[in-house]
Write a protein that holds these residues in place. Structure first.
Motif, PDB file in Angstrom:
ATOM      1  N   TRP A 193       1.079  -0.788   0.120  1.00 45.28           N
ATOM      2  CA  TRP A 193      -0.393  -0.037   0.575  1.00 45.28           C
ATOM      3  C   TRP A 193       0.539   1.014  -0.135  1.00 45.28           C
ATOM      4  O   TRP A 193       0.290   2.437  -0.191  1.00 45.28           O
ATOM      5  N   ASP A 194       1.190   1.201   0.590  1.00 45.18           N
ATOM      6  CA  ASP A 194       2.648   2.440   0.884  1.00 45.18           C
ATOM      7  C   ASP A 194       3.510   2.294  -0.693  1.00 45.18           C
ATOM      8  O   ASP A 194       3.902   3.841  -0.461  1.00 45.18           O
ATOM      9  N   ARG A 198       2.483   6.045  -3.316  1.00 49.99           N
ATOM     10  CA  ARG A 198       3.907   6.639  -4.056  1.00 49.99           C
ATOM     11  C   ARG A 198       3.288   6.963  -5.221  1.00 49.99           C
ATOM     12  O   ARG A 198       3.738   7.971  -5.744  1.00 49.99           O
ATOM     13  N   LEU A 199       3.056   6.031  -5.797  1.00 49.80           N
ATOM     14  CA  LEU A 199       2.616   6.216  -7.379  1.00 49.80           C
ATOM     15  C   LEU A 199       1.873   7.290  -7.084  1.00 49.80           C
ATOM     16  O   LEU A 199       1.589   8.506  -8.335  1.00 49.80           O
ATOM     17  N   LYS A 200       0.661   7.289  -6.700  1.00 52.86           N
ATOM     18  CA  LYS A 200      -0.174   8.427  -6.624  1.00 52.86           C
ATOM     19  C   LYS A 200       0.112   9.912  -6.075  1.00 52.86           C
ATOM     20  O   LYS A 200      -0.347  10.242  -7.115  1.00 52.86           O
ATOM     21  N   THR A 205      -2.784   7.606 -12.366  1.00 53.98           N
ATOM     22  CA  THR A 205      -3.600   7.287 -11.739  1.00 53.98           C
ATOM     23  C   THR A 205      -3.859   5.830 -11.827  1.00 53.98           C
ATOM     24  O   THR A 205      -3.280   4.467 -12.430  1.00 53.98           O
ATOM     25  N   LEU A 206      -4.589   5.391 -10.444  1.00 58.38           N
ATOM     26  CA  LEU A 206      -4.540   3.546 -10.502  1.00 58.38           C
ATOM     27  C   LEU A 206      -5.663   3.402 -10.837  1.00 58.38           C
ATOM     28  O   LEU A 206      -7.243   4.153 -10.347  1.00 58.38           O
ATOM     29  N   VAL A 207      -6.374   1.984 -10.762  1.00 57.63           N
ATOM     30  CA  VAL A 207      -7.814   1.298 -11.246  1.00 57.63           C
ATOM     31  C   VAL A 207      -6.957   0.075 -10.525  1.00 57.63           C
ATOM     32  O   VAL A 207      -5.872  -0.714 -10.762  1.00 57.63           O
ATOM     33  N   ILE A 208      -7.768  -0.023  -9.218  1.00 57.73           N
ATOM     34  CA  ILE A 208      -7.515  -1.387  -8.407  1.00 57.73           C
ATOM     35  C   ILE A 208      -9.113  -2.457  -7.804  1.00 57.73           C
ATOM     36  O   ILE A 208      -9.758  -0.824  -7.846  1.00 57.73           O
ATOM     37  N   THR A 209      -8.622  -3.111  -8.851  1.00 58.77           N
ATOM     38  CA  THR A 209      -9.682  -4.361  -7.886  1.00 58.77           C
ATOM     39  C   THR A 209      -9.814  -5.007  -6.319  1.00 58.77           C
ATOM     40  O   THR A 209      -8.682  -5.199  -6.710  1.00 58.77           O
ATOM     41  N   THR A 210     -10.574  -4.942  -5.704  1.00 60.86           N
ATOM     42  CA  THR A 210     -10.643  -5.585  -4.375  1.00 60.86           C
ATOM     43  C   THR A 210     -11.617  -5.932  -3.562  1.00 60.86           C
ATOM     44  O   THR A 210     -12.405  -5.571  -4.240  1.00 60.86           O
ATOM     45  N   HIS A 211     -11.849  -6.976  -3.392  1.00 59.26           N
ATOM     46  CA  HIS A 211     -12.496  -7.618  -2.520  1.00 59.26           C
ATOM     47  C   HIS A 211     -12.793  -7.109  -0.625  1.00 59.26           C
ATOM     48  O   HIS A 211     -13.385  -7.593  -0.007  1.00 59.26           O
ATOM     49  N   TYR A 212     -10.994  -6.618  -0.536  1.00 55.43           N
ATOM     50  CA  TYR A 212     -10.953  -6.021   0.577  1.00 55.43           C
ATOM     51  C   TYR A 212     -11.497  -5.232   0.697  1.00 55.43           C
ATOM     52  O   TYR A 212     -10.965  -3.713   0.196  1.00 55.43           O
TER      53      TYR A 212
ATOM     54  N   MET B   1      11.296   7.930  -8.225  1.00 55.06           N
ATOM     55  CA  MET B   1      11.254   7.769  -9.944  1.00 55.06           C
ATOM     56  C   MET B   1      11.311   8.841 -10.834  1.00 55.06           C
ATOM     57  O   MET B   1      10.377  10.020 -10.584  1.00 55.06           O
ATOM     58  N   SER B   2      11.426   8.959 -11.754  1.00 56.14           N
ATOM     59  CA  SER B   2      11.066  10.409 -12.254  1.00 56.14           C
ATOM     60  C   SER B   2      10.222  10.434 -12.956  1.00 56.14           C
ATOM     61  O   SER B   2       9.381   9.477 -13.497  1.00 56.14           O
ATOM     62  N   SER B   3       9.841  11.655 -13.052  1.00 59.86           N
ATOM     63  CA  SER B   3       8.296  11.833 -12.837  1.00 59.86           C
ATOM     64  C   SER B   3       8.100  12.417 -14.624  1.00 59.86           C
ATOM     65  O   SER B   3       8.181  13.793 -14.270  1.00 59.86           O
TER      66      SER B   3
END
Lengths: 325, 281
Positions: A193-194, A198-200, A205-212, B1-3
């Motif tokens: 998750w951490d 960071r990516l966010k 853009t994040l697209v996540i499927t989950t059942h949690y 990471m480079s953006s």
């Protein structure tokens, strides 16, 4: 009274129209023979957003995900990813995407760093670019000392991180994660998750499927709740809870043979009640007060728990079923 | 990471360059990357398998040529010449090794990567296309066949077992044979779902190896069996290589070439169609 105090704290966050839309699905449908996996759903995902598909196994989440990744043709409706039709421009779309599939499909015949290298080569990226990128990705995935290991020697959490690192090799604008933490222990989940946070922060853009539901609450700005190929509700986690549930929940157990009988006597307490085989859920504005009221009626539960309302409750309310069976 | 996220990434630029080309949605022009992967796999994991494919025909040649051969003496090559037993079996061993290598690569290897390793599924999430994958995998099987053929030819030629200069053409012939078996193998594999079914397919290789004129002329059979054996791909392969290595050159050899051309055409068209469906379903 100043205006800002009247505004409810939990507001629905609409997908802002002026933002760049990365994914637009209209009446998106997937049919296998006489089985409808995805039954005409509409949603959009904006740039920089963290978007979730929540639902039980078999809800159509992974099927939807595969249509977005341009590896599964839709049966009907419209779908554009970065303004392109995946049926016509599969490779061009996939160049923008990073895909983390539900089951790890790392190349077990190659070493850790080779997995990143060859995956980058599939995109046509140059050796020079990849040499630098691999160091960066191994650091991000905290796998620097596993560089020359075989994939089979990695733990479940490490494999997952390597799969995510691999998905980032082309610097994707959209990262799609199908059940990213299923099967991981709590510590490995938090590490993952951490990394996703960071990516966010970097604007991916994040697209996540989950059942949690805890994962959806942690990671998603906005989500759709799916069941049997349909969208049951959409909004931010907080707004979904505010709209479809009460702030707090009391879980009481009286023993499986007594639950139903007790439920009749305490049904007037709280906003709403769900009687499950093993427990009774009472939705209330104030959980402690509701529990006190139950006890004052002379009903003493074997166990009791007062908690905040969650997406799990929203799902139960919308479908009459629990998320994880 | 480079953006560099605001800008289109390098992979996008590469993919966009091809977007107007024909078959852009199934072919990215990067089949060679599959070679690159296979090279690394050989280096990291599978070099014993590759080595065994090389030494197997040599073992057969030593055991039967040097061991059994002296007991048999000279045999007829079927075109009126008497040759030593080693000279008789060497071409068939080359043809068999081309068949085995290519068929193994395109059946077991492809089956594993499709259903267990999910290797192709991972590739399909990138901007590479299914045609790249099919061409890359078959191309690799051919390259392996070529290397085996050169190695084996070097050994048999230095032992003086190749009487004719035409024998040099046995190398491209081995590649043609490998191409035929790899294409058909891949087409068959795309239909199979279990290891049991795979066992059935590869089961037929052994009797074909033993009875297709590899170790003795097919003239020992009653006519009707001879005709069946002559229709089998390994007899076609063995006879083609044998005629080239012994210098029995005639236009009849073109029938063998045609046989494999048909195998390649049918195999490739079925495999590409099936793989596209399997990957994109």
């Amino acid at each position: 009274m100043p205006d800002d105090q009247i505004v409810p704290r939990l507001t629905l966050v609409p997908n802002p129209e002026n933002q760049t839309q990365m994914i637009v699905a209209q009446n998106l449908t997937k049919v296998y023979g006489d089985f409808t996996a995805v039954a005409g759903i509409d949603f959009t995902v904006a740039k920089g957003e963290s978007f979730g598909l929540l639902g039980p196994n078999g809800a159509g989440k992974s099927t939807t995900m595969r249509m977005i990744t341009a590896t599964l043709q839709r049966s009907g409706g419209d779908l554009t990813i970065l303004d392109k039709d995946p049926d016509k421009f599969g490779p061009q779309i996939r160049a923008h995407l990073g895909v983390v599939p539900q089951a790890d499909n790392l190349d077990t015949e190659l070493k850790v760093h080779e997995n990143l290298y060859i995956y980058g080569r599939y995109f046509g990226l140059s050796r020079k670019y990849l040499t630098k990128k691999i160091d960066e990705l191994l650091a991000f995935a905290q796998l620097e000392d596993k560089r020359n290991s075989k994939v089979d020697q990695l733990s479940g959490g490490m494999k997952r991180r390597l799969t995510i690192a691999r998905a980032l090799v082309n610097e994707p604008e959209v990262l799609l994660l199908d059940e990213p933490t299923t099967g991981l222990d709590p510590q490995a989940r938090h590490v993952l998750w951490d990394r996703l946070f960071r990516l966010k922060e970097q604007g991916v853009t994040l697209v996540i499927t989950t059942h949690y539901m805890d994962e959806a609450e942690q990671l998603c700005d906005r989500l759709i709740v799916m069941d049997q190929g349909k969208i049951m509700a959409q909004g931010s986690p907080a707004s979904l809870i505010a709209e479809h549930s009460s702030p707090e929940v009391v879980e009481v157990r009286f023993g499986s043979d007594r639950n139903a009988a007790v439920a009749e006597r305490i049904s007037h307490i709280g906003d709403r009640m769900d009687v499950l085989p093993d427990r009774i859920l009472i939705y209330a504005q104030d959980g402690e007060a509701a529990l006190a009221e139950i006890i004052s009626l002379g009903q003493h539960p074997v166990t009791s728990l007062v908690r905040r309302s969650s997406l799990e409750d929203v799902f139960l309310r919308l479908t009459g079923r629990t998320l994880v069976d | 990471m480079s953006s560099s996220l605001a800008l289109p990434n390098e992979a996008v630029a590469i993919a966009e360059k091809r977007s107007t080309k024909r078959w852009a949605n199934i072919y990215a022009g990067r089949a060679r990357v599959l070679f690159e992967r296979s090279f690394r796999v050989v280096k990291t994991s599978s070099w014993p398998v590759v080595l065994s494919g090389f030494v197997e025909p040599v073992f057969y040649l030593v055991a039967f040529g040097s061991g059994v051969g002296p007991l048999i003496g000279d045999v007829s090559d079927g075109y009126g010449h008497m040759v030593s037993y080693s000279v008789y079996i060497a071409p068939a061993l080359l043809a068999t090794s081309a068949m085995n290598g290519a068929f193994y690569d395109s059946t077991w290897n492809v089956f594993f990567k499709m259903h267990y390793g999910k290797t192709y599924q991972a590739m399909m999430a990138t901007s590479i296309g299914p045609l790249d994958v099919a061409l890359g995998e078959i191309g690799w099987a051919l390259l392996r066949g070529l290397v085996y053929a050169i190695g084996f030819m070097t050994i048999v030629a230095s032992l003086g077992l190749v009487p004719s200069l035409w024998g040099i053409l046995a190398i491209p012939a081995a590649v043609l044979i490998a191409f035929g078996f790899a294409s058909v193998g891949m087409a068959i594999t795309s239909y199979l779902k279990s290891f049991q079914q795979m066992d059935w397919v590869t089961f037929w290789l052994l009797p074909m190896f033993l009875f297709s004129g590899t170790f003795y002329p097919v003239s020992v059979y009653p006519d009707w069996i001879t005709n069946i054996v002559r229709a089998l791909p390994l007899w076609q392969a063995a006879d083609l290589v044998r005629c080239l290595m012994l210098g029995n050159i005639s236009t009849a050899l073109l029938w063998h070439v045609l046989y494999f051309a048909v195998m390649i055409a049918v195999g490739l068209s079925v495999a590409t169609r099936r793989l596209t469906r399997l990957f994109m379903r």
